[in-house]
Design an enzyme around this catalytic site. Structure first.
Site, short mmCIF file in Angstrom:
data_model
loop_
_atom_site.label_atom_id
_atom_site.label_comp_id
_atom_site.label_asym_id
_atom_site.label_seq_id
_atom_site.Cartn_x
_atom_site.Cartn_y
_atom_site.Cartn_z
CB ALA A 72 37.16 41.38 41.20
CB SER A 73 39.21 42.47 36.93
OG SER A 73 39.43 41.10 36.69
#
Length: 141
Positions: A72-73
């Site tokens: 993800a981020s």
């Protein structure tokens, strides 16, 4: 959040990273408790670091560490650093236009993802298509 950033900066300052083949069977697994760093964050986290000199694998939340998650981020942090270090990206103003063939618009996308991005705006808005393109340009080496 500041405590997590402080922890990561501390680890970054006092460790160095390089490729090394390590067999898991040669490691001593040591559980560490970093609850105070994760208390201000919604959800739970894990942290793993190899202490090279002692072959100790220090782990916070080993149960969660055994589970697979998409990055993800968190992917954008090392991706940004690698892009800058390799010269793939000159600075935070490096701009990419979205290739609609590689990154077609998804229904859940915020409006900001549908336009061209600088590294700064892509980082701020977690624009994953930008970071996927940066990773392609960096390559696997």
């Amino acid at each position: 959040m500041n405590s997590i950033i402080s922890l990561l900066l501390t680890v970054a300052l006092f460790t160095h990273t390089y490729a090394k083949d390590v067999k898991v069977s040669d490691l001593t697994l040591t559980q560490i408790h970093l609850d105070s760093f994760f208390q201000t964050v919604e959800g739970s986290g894990t942290f793993i670091v190899l202490h090279d000199a002692s072959n100790k694998l220090l782990i916070h939340n080993p149960g969660r560490a055994r589970k697979l998650f998409i990055p993800a981020s968190t992917f954008k942090i090392p991706n940004s650093l690698i892009a800058l270090e390799t010269g793939t990206v000159k600075d935070e103003t490096f701009t990419l236009s979205r290739d609609t063939t590689l990154a077609p618009t998804k229904p859940f996308w915020p409006h900001s993802w549908k336009r061209g991005q600088t590294m700064r705006t892509a980082f701020q808005n977690s624009v994953y298509w930008y970071y996927q393109e940066i990773a392609r340009r960096i390559g696997s080496e």
